[in-house]
Each structure stands twice: as structure tokens, then as C-alpha cells.
Motif scaffolding. Sequence first.
Motif, mmCIF file in Angstrom:
data_model
loop_
_atom_site.group_PDB
_atom_site.id
_atom_site.type_symbol
_atom_site.label_atom_id
_atom_site.label_comp_id
_atom_site.label_asym_id
_atom_site.label_seq_id
_atom_site.Cartn_x
_atom_site.Cartn_y
_atom_site.Cartn_z
ATOM 1 N N ARG A 277 -21.534 -2.932 -8.773
ATOM 2 C CA ARG A 277 -20.134 -3.099 -8.420
ATOM 3 C C ARG A 277 -19.238 -2.300 -9.373
ATOM 4 N NH1 ARG A 277 -17.265 -8.385 -6.027
ATOM 5 N NH2 ARG A 277 -15.681 -7.151 -4.990
ATOM 6 N N THR A 278 -19.686 -2.229 -10.636
ATOM 7 C CA THR A 278 -18.915 -1.516 -11.640
ATOM 8 C C THR A 278 -18.661 -0.079 -11.224
ATOM 9 O OG1 THR A 278 -19.969 -2.852 -13.305
ATOM 10 C CG2 THR A 278 -18.893 -0.866 -14.061
ATOM 11 N N PHE A 279 -19.655 0.502 -10.553
ATOM 12 C CA PHE A 279 -19.522 1.932 -10.291
ATOM 13 C C PHE A 279 -19.097 2.238 -8.864
ATOM 14 C CE2 PHE A 279 -22.003 1.930 -14.180
ATOM 15 C CZ PHE A 279 -21.226 2.799 -14.920
ATOM 16 N N ARG B 44 -17.747 5.939 -7.705
ATOM 17 C CA ARG B 44 -18.387 6.686 -6.628
ATOM 18 C C ARG B 44 -17.386 7.013 -5.530
ATOM 19 N NH1 ARG B 44 -23.027 3.234 -6.764
ATOM 20 N NH2 ARG B 44 -24.537 4.093 -8.219
ATOM 21 N N ALA B 45 -16.575 6.016 -5.168
ATOM 22 C CA ALA B 45 -15.616 6.220 -4.088
ATOM 23 C C ALA B 45 -14.656 7.350 -4.440
ATOM 24 C CB ALA B 45 -14.841 4.931 -3.830
ATOM 25 N N LEU B 46 -14.158 7.342 -5.671
ATOM 26 C CA LEU B 46 -13.193 8.366 -6.065
ATOM 27 C C LEU B 46 -13.850 9.735 -6.107
ATOM 28 C CD1 LEU B 46 -11.124 6.551 -8.774
ATOM 29 C CD2 LEU B 46 -10.400 7.306 -6.525
ATOM 30 N N ASN B 47 -15.101 9.750 -6.543
ATOM 31 C CA ASN B 47 -15.822 11.014 -6.571
ATOM 32 C C ASN B 47 -15.981 11.601 -5.190
ATOM 33 O OD1 ASN B 47 -16.815 12.388 -8.818
ATOM 34 N ND2 ASN B 47 -17.809 10.519 -9.448
ATOM 35 N N ALA B 48 -16.376 10.746 -4.258
ATOM 36 C CA ALA B 48 -16.561 11.217 -2.892
ATOM 37 C C ALA B 48 -15.231 11.724 -2.346
ATOM 38 C CB ALA B 48 -17.105 10.095 -2.025
ATOM 39 N N LEU B 49 -14.140 11.018 -2.680
ATOM 40 C CA LEU B 49 -12.828 11.446 -2.206
ATOM 41 C C LEU B 49 -12.477 12.822 -2.758
ATOM 42 C CD1 LEU B 49 -10.567 8.286 -2.310
ATOM 43 C CD2 LEU B 49 -11.119 9.711 -0.357
ATOM 44 N N THR B 50 -12.771 13.027 -4.050
ATOM 45 C CA THR B 50 -12.470 14.326 -4.655
ATOM 46 C C THR B 50 -13.222 15.435 -3.944
ATOM 47 O OG1 THR B 50 -12.370 13.134 -6.726
ATOM 48 C CG2 THR B 50 -12.312 15.515 -6.848
ATOM 49 N N LEU B 51 -14.471 15.157 -3.629
ATOM 50 C CA LEU B 51 -15.271 16.166 -2.940
ATOM 51 C C LEU B 51 -14.679 16.449 -1.561
ATOM 52 C CD1 LEU B 51 -17.719 17.763 -3.696
ATOM 53 C CD2 LEU B 51 -19.127 16.093 -2.517
ATOM 54 N N ALA B 52 -14.241 15.384 -0.894
ATOM 55 C CA ALA B 52 -13.634 15.562 0.417
ATOM 56 C C ALA B 52 -12.378 16.417 0.298
ATOM 57 C CB ALA B 52 -13.301 14.199 1.025
ATOM 58 N N VAL B 53 -11.616 16.185 -0.753
ATOM 59 C CA VAL B 53 -10.397 16.961 -0.948
ATOM 60 C C VAL B 53 -10.738 18.430 -1.181
ATOM 61 C CG1 VAL B 53 -8.409 17.305 -2.422
ATOM 62 C CG2 VAL B 53 -9.089 15.021 -1.798
ATOM 63 N N ALA B 54 -11.806 18.674 -1.953
ATOM 64 C CA ALA B 54 -12.203 20.055 -2.194
ATOM 65 C C ALA B 54 -12.615 20.724 -0.889
ATOM 66 C CB ALA B 54 -13.352 20.103 -3.194
ATOM 67 N N TRP C 222 -1.464 1.867 -0.614
ATOM 68 C CA TRP C 222 -2.432 1.303 0.334
ATOM 69 C C TRP C 222 -3.854 1.426 -0.213
ATOM 70 C CZ3 TRP C 222 -6.278 3.986 2.987
ATOM 71 C CH2 TRP C 222 -6.909 3.273 4.007
ATOM 72 N N LEU C 223 -4.162 2.601 -0.757
ATOM 73 C CA LEU C 223 -5.490 2.848 -1.326
ATOM 74 C C LEU C 223 -5.760 1.883 -2.481
ATOM 75 C CD1 LEU C 223 -7.854 4.984 -1.192
ATOM 76 C CD2 LEU C 223 -6.744 6.089 -3.108
ATOM 77 N N ALA C 224 -4.738 1.692 -3.306
ATOM 78 C CA ALA C 224 -4.900 0.816 -4.457
ATOM 79 C C ALA C 224 -5.193 -0.606 -4.000
ATOM 80 C CB ALA C 224 -3.634 0.841 -5.303
ATOM 81 N N ARG C 225 -4.517 -1.017 -2.942
ATOM 82 C CA ARG C 225 -4.728 -2.360 -2.425
ATOM 83 C C ARG C 225 -6.184 -2.508 -1.976
ATOM 84 N NH1 ARG C 225 0.379 -3.129 0.343
ATOM 85 N NH2 ARG C 225 1.305 -4.000 -1.537
ATOM 86 N N LEU C 226 -6.705 -1.411 -1.435
ATOM 87 C CA LEU C 226 -8.078 -1.411 -0.932
ATOM 88 C C LEU C 226 -9.084 -1.497 -2.073
ATOM 89 C CD1 LEU C 226 -8.616 -0.945 2.132
ATOM 90 C CD2 LEU C 226 -9.416 1.319 1.497
ATOM 91 N N LEU C 227 -8.786 -0.779 -3.153
ATOM 92 C CA LEU C 227 -9.753 -0.685 -4.255
ATOM 93 C C LEU C 227 -9.606 -1.822 -5.263
ATOM 94 C CD1 LEU C 227 -9.726 3.142 -5.057
ATOM 95 C CD2 LEU C 227 -11.553 1.832 -4.013
ATOM 96 N N LEU C 228 -8.469 -2.469 -5.261
ATOM 97 C CA LEU C 228 -8.185 -3.433 -6.316
ATOM 98 C C LEU C 228 -9.229 -4.548 -6.454
ATOM 99 C CD1 LEU C 228 -6.140 -3.639 -8.509
ATOM 100 C CD2 LEU C 228 -4.849 -5.246 -7.131
ATOM 101 N N PRO C 229 -9.719 -5.129 -5.352
ATOM 102 C CA PRO C 229 -10.730 -6.186 -5.521
ATOM 103 C C PRO C 229 -11.949 -5.710 -6.306
ATOM 104 C CG PRO C 229 -9.926 -6.158 -3.274
ATOM 105 C CD PRO C 229 -9.328 -4.963 -3.953
ATOM 106 N N ASP C 230 -12.415 -4.483 -6.024
ATOM 107 C CA ASP C 230 -13.568 -3.963 -6.760
ATOM 108 C C ASP C 230 -13.235 -3.722 -8.218
ATOM 109 O OD1 ASP C 230 -15.845 -3.913 -5.241
ATOM 110 O OD2 ASP C 230 -15.179 -2.163 -4.096
ATOM 111 N N VAL C 231 -12.059 -3.173 -8.449
ATOM 112 C CA VAL C 231 -11.648 -2.940 -9.837
ATOM 113 C C VAL C 231 -11.581 -4.267 -10.578
ATOM 114 C CG1 VAL C 231 -9.788 -2.111 -11.310
ATOM 115 C CG2 VAL C 231 -10.365 -0.872 -9.234
#
Lengths: 221, 833
Positions: free
Chosen positions: B696-698, B702-712, B303-312
Motif C-alpha cells: 500500500r505504501t508504494f 507507482r500511480a504517479l510514475n505511471a501518470l508521468t509516463l503517460a504524460v511523456a 479531484w486527483l488528490a481526493r482520489l489518492l488521499l485514502p492511500d496516502v
Amino acid sequence: MLEFHQVHKTYTTPQGPLNVLNDVSLRLAAGESLALMGESGSGKSTLLHLAAGLDLPDQGTVSFENQNVASLPEPTRAKLRREQLGLVFQQFHLVPSLTVIDNLRLQARLAKRDNVAWTDHLIERLGLHGMEKRYPEQLSGGQQQRLAIGRALAPRPPLLLADEPTGNLDETTAGEVLELLLSLVRETQCALLIVTHSPQVAAPLDRCLRLSHGHLLEAAL
Amino acid sequence: MTRVLSTLLSHYRRHPGQLIMLLLGLWVASALWSGIQAINATARDSYARADALFDTQLDQLERRDGMPFSRAEYHALRQAGLPVSPMLKGEVVTQDGTRLTLIGIDPLTLSNDNALAQANTSASLSDFLTPPWQTRVAPDALEALGITRENASAATPTLADGKTLPPLVLAPALPPDTLIMDIAAAARLLESGDQLTRIVAAPGALTEAPPGLTLTRATTLASPGQLTESFHLNLTALGLLAWVVGLFIVQAALGLALEQRLGMLRTLRVLGVSGRSLVLALSLELLLLGLIGALAGIASGVWLARLLLPDVAATLGSLYGAGIGQELNLPWHYWVGGLAVSLGGLLLAGSGVLWRAARLNMLKLGQMQAWRSGYRRQLSLMSIGGAFAMGVALALYVWLRFQSPGDGLVTGFTLVAALLLASALWLPPFLALLLKALTHLARRRPLIHWALADMQLQLPRLSLAMMALLIALATNLGVGSMVGGFRLTFLDWLDQRLVAPLYLNAPAEQYADIDAWLADRPEVFERLLTRRSDATLQAATTPEGSRSIGTPIELYGITPGESLTPHWPLLATQQDRSSAWAAFSDGAIFINEQLATAENLSPGDRLTLNAPGANETLTIAAIYPDYGNPSGQVLMASPQLAARFDAPPSSMGLVLSDEADVDTLRATLLERFDLGSDALSDQREIKRIATEIFERTFTITRALNALTLAVAALALLASLLTQARSRRQQLAPLWALGVPRAQLAQLNLAQLSGAALATGLLAIPLGIAITWGLVAIINVAAFGWRLPLYLFPGEMAVTLATAVGVALLAAALPTLRFWRASPRALLAEEANQ
Ligand SMILES: Nc1ncnc2c1ncn2[C@@H]1O[C@H](COP(=O)(O)OP(=O)(O)OP(=O)(O)O)[C@@H](O)[C@H]1O
Ligand SMILES: [Mg+2]
């Protein structure tokens, strides 16, 4: 100095309300010693907690030095415990992160009444000399309870409350610890309210009361 | 065994929080990991499809003047006996506005082992070759065509211009945005008359280029897979990070669940359950929980990948021109791999628990004393491990210095990982030392003294979460600074390059007239004509000797002058800037950093260039930065370039005087030379587009970084919650001794935010080190250019604030619970112990 006036205490339990203290009145003068006895579950600890301001009565008043404890805000009640009361529990409630000497001086420091000469003396009396740098878990049960007693008496409070202080110890150790407690109480001349099952403990004290079905009775020994 | 297992599991019925934490950790770890892997797998699939297409598998012929071929020219080549095939390439616009690439081919002359041949299974060749023809299309493109998969077969969708496509035939092996059909059908749709875009040949079929044409060998064309390798490695590294941080949660929850069940385990042992079956039961429990967590994780990962795929897809498209399907395309090994990674992680996190269970002592209760010295031993092991990891990092660094640049991508990432590991391992010993020193200092303040001493006791259980926090903070800072630095550099560089306010893009043959006309305009201060041509770098002569190279490069001409020369950045020159520019005007060349890095060139070296029109050997006068360009570039003064090679003009920058009326000039130009309205572009517009692409490149980073911080943060919350009970029991006696509850709550918060602050402070130098690793090692290895290292005090302050914020957030719930618990109940809890 400590007075219970027509105190009621009821707990709500899944099985309905449980009336533990029923119209309990009691007076303890300065320097007086009192034993509180009763069956298990009769409400002794409840009474002691009320005396310490750890809990409040549903009805009636508990006063300390003529001040209604329930009328005091929490910080003031905490200050009262810190400065006027010594508490000893069946579980020793030592602070595991502090060394023996730091545990001993903890309450005195909190009460700003840390006196090195007195704590040194206490250490000797408690038989903990040479163990100051140990941690509580490195002491035997008897040593731990002696330390808890020392901690309660380090600020020289006017009243010591003890809830089955020897309940967790074997018979011989219990005798030794109790003897030490009583002699220290005599030495500091503080008042004592002690919960106990043992008539031998109660015998040397000024008075003995018995809790039964929520009522407090003067007990003959 | 089932009896033992159900007894073990009964623990979670009493402590559902622990079960939730455990599953949460597993879920987060496998969701982020598998999400990223899903993106990577989809991208790889797209690359494979693009690779399989003609572009990268066929040798290509083009006209030297860049003009299209005519059919007649093609027939002439065929008649000369050359094994060539025609190709027509263009764009069609669907009704929803999507642009699709249309390729027309001639299957009869095209060699057979390409994507078309593979896509050509079901239908017969004559259907493809004869009206109404066929459109080969990948299923991903159906949505843009407004057609569902069920009725795709033989459908004839209508395009934006009203034309209809030949009947569709699904060809999953094709790239997602490409339509293939017979060249005749394509010519009709594109209205290209008898023009051909390109003439292709099977690789190696032609020994040399026919006269007037250039031959580009398939092997020299970089495939998108190679170009984007570093991007995917980056994503994978972030995914791995999230996985590790998630496992910290699992480890914390498992540890607690074991600790609280030690009594139960002992009882079971005493009752006659063998140690082996106990471990087996625990493993089964792990497997059961692992399967649940991993399946949930993989589902949300997709599901997450589907969300991020357009940006990637947008990023890869704008950075590398690589087309990525918008639809996830997951091979079977993706699912198996995701499950294996999640379960493997669980086993890793749970191995400690199993080990302890296996060595369970039946008689002795876990004693504090043994545990205290055990933790001390653990701390020294951590210090040693940290030193070892640091040693590895240093060794890798030294090794990288002796490595030819461009080779160290994986090594670079390993270096950063070793650095992170070393710091994470050093964190608990560092905190322990710090606390010890502070405890000593605070002896006169009983409460602070207690808080510090107590923190020492909490540390063992918090250290994993703190390590996770450190890693998350440091990578956040590191990546943040890298992106910020890149941004500054990139914008600066744009400013330096785009010195003219107006840029003109006209058909190549019109530039001479336009230039002559502009020369007489008083308000046009300077005319910056650029030229470009593809070329081959044939050989280099360096002080070590000559070597032949043979890579394709871009030959680019600029007009040195008052406006451009002072701003154009140079990284290295033979002597100094002014002599470099003087040499440049006289015919010397500048090369971009990526070319210098890739071929190990420096100023003074001589390059032999083969471009349409000539074969010349020229001297490198300087090296310049060229951010974001994936290919090597050689720069010459436009007049020199025109004098030596056939390089058509490609654009012209107009530097205007201050009082120039831009609008009038623009209007006059457009009218006089009959130019399209998009022939003139504003510098600001160009910058805006470039910046947009950049941002857009980043986005994903940024999203993954924020997620990692949330996980921590979650890991921290997990370990706080799991020990909340024992914490309350330690606080209750203090309360009984007369410390007000409010004060205890504050101390509790202060303890944790203090530890987090120390962690944050440590994260700052670590973050800087990571930034350095990213810009100075990984970037050079991946792209061939080095970014300057920028530090942002603001980012650092944010890091510290985040650390404390995360700690306070995580501590809020347990503290609130303590605050709201009746004090009497706290003592009762204690009595129950
Ligand atoms: N927080 C509470 N909620 C409900 N019931 C309680 C609570 N605390 C105590 N009780 C009940 O009140 C009664 C008196 O408890 P208390 O602890 O005062 O007894 P006790 O005389 O100290 O017993 P023991 O000698 O076993 O220590 C018991 O029946 C107990 O179950
Ligand atoms: Mg009791």
C-alpha cells in the motif's frame, strides 16, 4: 508506351462535382516528346498525375506499356514509378534531409540502377559540380530544379513527366533550365510529357496538345 | 491591441489541434502538480493539528512498570505540589466501525496554551466540565459518526456499543480522528473506573521524574511532520517531474504555433504593429491560455488528490503512525501557489517564443540553412549544459560524502535532479551523433539512409519530447527498482526475523508460567522470548572521546540461539559474526543501523543507557539492519536485559519440531493459560499483514510514475501531431518517386521506435543511477538506513519495451493519417505550400 483511352476524371468539391477530364484519349510513343498546354485549372496536372499512376481515372483506362495502370496493385504501381518514370514538379520536391549527391542518386538507388559514371556525368551537365555535399536549401531555385531533373533522369527512365518545371523560376533561369532538360532528354532518348504555358517550350517538341473544358485538342503552334 | 490579439488567436481557429495540445499540456502539468500539493497541504494541516495536541507538547509521566495510574496516585502527586494534570486515552468505535481516539482531560489543571485552549473559544468552561458534558471533535470526524455538518452542533451520536457521546462541539484545530472531552465523561465511556493512562505536565514544569515514574520530555518526541518529511519531499519531486514533463508539451505546441504564425507576425510588423506590442499581445495570449489551463488543472488536481488521499493516509498511518484527515483541507495559499506555479511554468515554456518574436526579422524568411546551423549551435549548448549539470551532480556527490549522514535529503534529491537534467540535455546531442554515424553506415541502403537522414532533420522538434520520455522512463525504472529492491530486502528481513512459526502475545506476568510449562513440551524446540523497554541513550564513548546524547531509544531483548542467530542479519561487527554473537550472549549490545547513522556509532563504541531499573554502560558488538523502523533500537540478549533492566516480556516465538501438532498446542496453550484467541499469531499471518502495508505504501508512487509516463507519451504524441502536416509533405515526394505507401508508413514507425529504443537504452544506466541515489543517498538521509542495490533485468526489458511501445502508440495516429490520406491530396498539400 503511354496511352489514355477515353479517360474521365471528376472531383467532388463543396460546390458539387467538378468534371476536369472528359473523354480524353492520348498516345505517346517511345522517345516521343509532347507538350501539354491549357489554362490554369484546366486539368493539366490532373492528367499528369494520372499518367504517373499517382491517381486513377473514374472511367477509361491509362496504360503504360500496354498494362492498365489501374489494375496494378499499389506496390506494383510504385515500382513502375520508381523504375520507368521520371517526375519533375513545379515545386522541386527535393528531400531536405539529403545532400545534393544523395538527392541526385535517390531514385536511381531505389530503382537499383545507380550508375556512378552516369551520375558523375549528370552532376557535370547540371552544373552542380562542387556542390555535392550541400543541402537543397543551400542551392538557388534554378540549381534546385536542375537537381530535381537530374534526380528524375538518374535511373534513365523511358518516360519523363514534367509539370511546369520552370513555373517557379525567373525567365532567364527558366530558359536555361528548360534547355538543359531538353538536351538531357535528347541524350537519354526518353519520351517526354511536359506541361507548360510557354509556346517557346512547346515549339521544339514533336507534338503539342491543349486541354480545354475537359477535352484534349491537337494544338497548332 | 485587441485587433492584434484576435488576429493572433485566429490561428487557433484554423488549427484547433494546437490549441488542444497547449491546453492539454498546461492542464496535465498543473493537475499533477496541484494534486500532489493538495495532498501535501492536507497532510501538513493534519500534522499541525496533531502537533498542537498534548502528546507532543506536554511532558509525560509514566509508571516504570508500564501499568496505568490510579486516581489516588495522581492526587498524591498533586498534594505533593506538582503541577501535573491527568489524562485518559482510549478508543471508541463508531457505528460504521471507525475507531476514534478518545482523550479525556482536566482543563482546570491542564496548561492553557494547548490545542484545547484554542478549541475552547465559543463554549464556556462549565459546559465542558459538567454533565451532560461536551465532545470536542474536528469536522473531518463527523462522517464516521454519521452526522452532517449542518446538524452537528449539540448532536449526541450513538457508538457501536450503544453509548451516546456528550453533545458535539466542532473544533477544527483538532486532529481528524480524535475526540476530546472532560476526563469524567471519558471515564464513563471507556469504563475505565479510576484508572488514568498518563499524567502530563506543562513542558519543563517538572525538574525531575518523581520516584517510580519516568519523565519523557515533549521535545524528544518526534512529531509526525518530521518523520514524514521525506515522504512528502518524494511526492513533491514526483509532482515537479510531472510538471516539467507537462511543460514539454506546452513548449512543443507553442513553438509550432509560433513557427506557423511567423508569416502572420511579419505581416503585422510590416503593417506597422510595433515589436513591443506584438510581444505584449503574445504575452496576453499566453496569460489567457494559461489561466484557462491552470484553472482546469487545479480543479482536476483537487479531484486527483481526493482520489489518492485514502492511500496516502493509509501509508502515512502504517509507516509513521501519522493520522491524516480523509477530507482535503486547502489553505488559500494553495490556490494562489497552484496558479502561480502553472503560470510561471507557462512563462518559462513560452519565454523562447516571446524572445524569438521580439527579435523577428521583418524581411528574411526563416531560412533552413540558418536554422540548421542554429540547431547545431543548440546541440553544442546542450552538451555544455549537460556537462555543467553533471559537474554539479558530481560536486554534490563529493560534498555529500563529507556530510554527516542523515543530513543530505534535499542535497540527495538535487543530485538526482542534476543527474536527470544532465542526461536529458545530453540526449539530443547523443541521438544526433548516433544518427550521423548510422547514416554514414547505411549509405548503400537508400531507404534506410533516407530514414536516418530524415530523422536527423526531425530531431530538433522531437528532442524535447524525447527528453521527457527519457526522464519518465529513467524515473520509472529507478523507482521501480528501488521499490522492488526494498520489497526483496524487506521480505528477506522479515524471514530472518520471524524464524518461529508461532508467536505468543500474553500479559507480561504470565510469561514465566508459560515458559516453564513449554520447557517440558518435547515438540517445542526453542522458546524465543523478547522483552522491551523504553530507554534513553545518555552518552556514547567512542575512540574520539565521550559525549552526552540524551535521545529516547527502544531497548529490545531477543533470545539468541540455534534458530535465530544464524539468520539474523548483521551489517558490521567488531571482529566477526560468531564473536559478535558470543559477546552478545555475554551482555554486549547490537544497535540498529538508523541509530548508528544518526549518532555516528560503530562496533566497539560504548553506550550509556538509562532505562527503568538501571543505568548501564555497554559495548556495541554489531550493527544490524532494521528496515522501516523510524526510531533507534538497542538489542540485548533477553536474559541479560532482564538481569540489568526492568524490561517486561513482550512476546515469545515458539520454534517447533517438524512433527509438532500446531493446532493442538495452540488450543492447549489458550485453554491452560486462559488467553484470548488473538494471543497466538501465525508467522504467515504476520508476514501477510506486513507485506500488505508495504504494498500500500508504494501504491501512490507507482500511480504517479505511471501518470508521468503517460504524460511523456502525450508529449511525444503532441510533437508528432503538431508536425504531422510537414511530415506528410516530406513523405509525399518520396511516394511520388515510387516508394510504396506501406513502406513509408513502416519506415515512419521504425524511425520513431528506433529513436525511442536509443532513448530507452540510455534510460537504463540513468535509471540505475537514480535507484542508487534513492537507496544509497536519499534513503539514508531520510530514514538512516541503506538499502542494498538490486537490479532487475526484467524491469529493464520492460523499460525498453515501454519506450518502443510509447513511441509506436504516439506514432500510430499520425502514421494512420498519412496512410489514409489520398496520395494525390498529399501532393496537393505540398502544392499549396
Ligand atoms: N483534390 C482535388 N479535389 C477537388 N478539386 C480538385 C482537386 N485537385 C484539383 N482540383 C480542381 O481540378 C481542376 C484542375 O486542377 P489541375 O491542378 O489539374 O489544374 P492545372 O491545369 O494543373 O492548373 P495550373 O495550370 O494552375 O496548375 C482545378 O479547378 C482544381 O481546382
Ligand atoms: Mg498544375
